[in-house]
Design a protein around this motif. Structure first.
Motif, PDB file in Angstrom:
ATOM      1  N   ARG A 138      -3.498   1.487   1.969  1.00 30.38           N
ATOM      2  CA  ARG A 138      -2.404   0.320   1.235  1.00 30.38           C
ATOM      3  C   ARG A 138      -3.509  -0.969   0.858  1.00 30.38           C
ATOM      4  N   SER A 157       5.723   0.439  -0.847  1.00 27.20           N
ATOM      5  CA  SER A 157       6.827   0.947  -1.917  1.00 27.20           C
ATOM      6  C   SER A 157       6.111   1.958  -2.990  1.00 27.20           C
ATOM      7  N   GLY A 158       4.667   1.809  -2.626  1.00 28.90           N
ATOM      8  CA  GLY A 158       3.717   2.666  -3.443  1.00 28.90           C
ATOM      9  C   GLY A 158       2.942   3.844  -3.042  1.00 28.90           C
ATOM     10  N   ASP A 159       3.563   4.422  -1.985  1.00 26.54           N
ATOM     11  CA  ASP A 159       2.892   5.375  -1.323  1.00 26.54           C
ATOM     12  C   ASP A 159       2.873   6.676  -2.050  1.00 26.54           C
ATOM     13  N   ASP A 160       3.538   6.754  -3.131  1.00 22.54           N
ATOM     14  CA  ASP A 160       3.722   7.982  -3.915  1.00 22.54           C
ATOM     15  C   ASP A 160       2.624   7.874  -5.156  1.00 22.54           C
ATOM     16  N   PHE A 161       2.136   6.732  -5.306  1.00 22.31           N
ATOM     17  CA  PHE A 161       1.159   6.532  -6.310  1.00 22.31           C
ATOM     18  C   PHE A 161       0.085   7.390  -6.318  1.00 22.31           C
ATOM     19  N   ALA A 162      -0.530   7.880  -7.419  1.00 25.56           N
ATOM     20  CA  ALA A 162      -1.794   8.757  -7.503  1.00 25.56           C
ATOM     21  C   ALA A 162      -3.063   8.069  -6.753  1.00 25.56           C
ATOM     22  N   MET A 172      -2.878   5.897  -4.165  1.00 29.83           N
ATOM     23  CA  MET A 172      -2.596   6.148  -2.823  1.00 29.83           C
ATOM     24  C   MET A 172      -3.181   7.462  -2.214  1.00 29.83           C
ATOM     25  N   HIS A 173      -2.625   8.639  -2.948  1.00 27.07           N
ATOM     26  CA  HIS A 173      -2.929   9.801  -2.565  1.00 27.07           C
ATOM     27  C   HIS A 173      -4.450   9.893  -2.623  1.00 27.07           C
ATOM     28  N   THR A 227      -5.763   8.077   0.646  1.00 28.32           N
ATOM     29  CA  THR A 227      -5.665   8.584   1.947  1.00 28.32           C
ATOM     30  C   THR A 227      -6.622  10.139   2.073  1.00 28.32           C
TER      31      THR A 227
END
Length: 108
Positions: free
Chosen positions: A16, A39-44, A46-47, A50
């Motif tokens: 993050r 709130s942005g853990d589904d953003f590309a 973030m992927h 991680t």
């Protein structure tokens, strides 16, 4: 730019922080705030972050496993039958880890 202190930030929080810093550099403080708030853990982004951090964590874990073995007094114990394990290892653990394999990698 926020730099997490080693050993104190979770991998998710580190991702993050990295992605939020990226959005801030792009002058997107709205997206940076979303990411920092979780709130942005589904953003590309973030992927990607991680996955990168997971790969780095796995690499560091392999290094630590090998270093733990090399640091163990028993590994260097001359009193063992057949001599110290270090004599038989001859750097194999280090070579395995540097090639991305587990410390005790055997092909059989």
């Amino acid at each position: 730019m926020t730099m997490p202190t080693a050993g104190h930030a979770s991998p998710l929080q580190s991702a993050r922080d990295f992605v939020a810093d990226y959005f801030e550099a792009l002058e997107r403080p709205d997206l940076a705030r979303m990411v920092r708030a979780g709130s942005g853990d589904d953003f590309a982004e973030m992927h990607s972050a991680t996955r990168l951090l997971a790969a780095q964590a796995a690499k560091i874990a392999r290094y630590e496993e090998a270093l733990d073995q090399y640091a163990d007094h028993g590994f260097w114990d001359d009193a063992l039958p057949g001599g110290p394990l270090a004599l038989h290892d001859g750097g194999d653990m280090a070579r395995n880890v540097l090639k991305g394999r587990p410390a005790f990698f055997h092909r059989d």
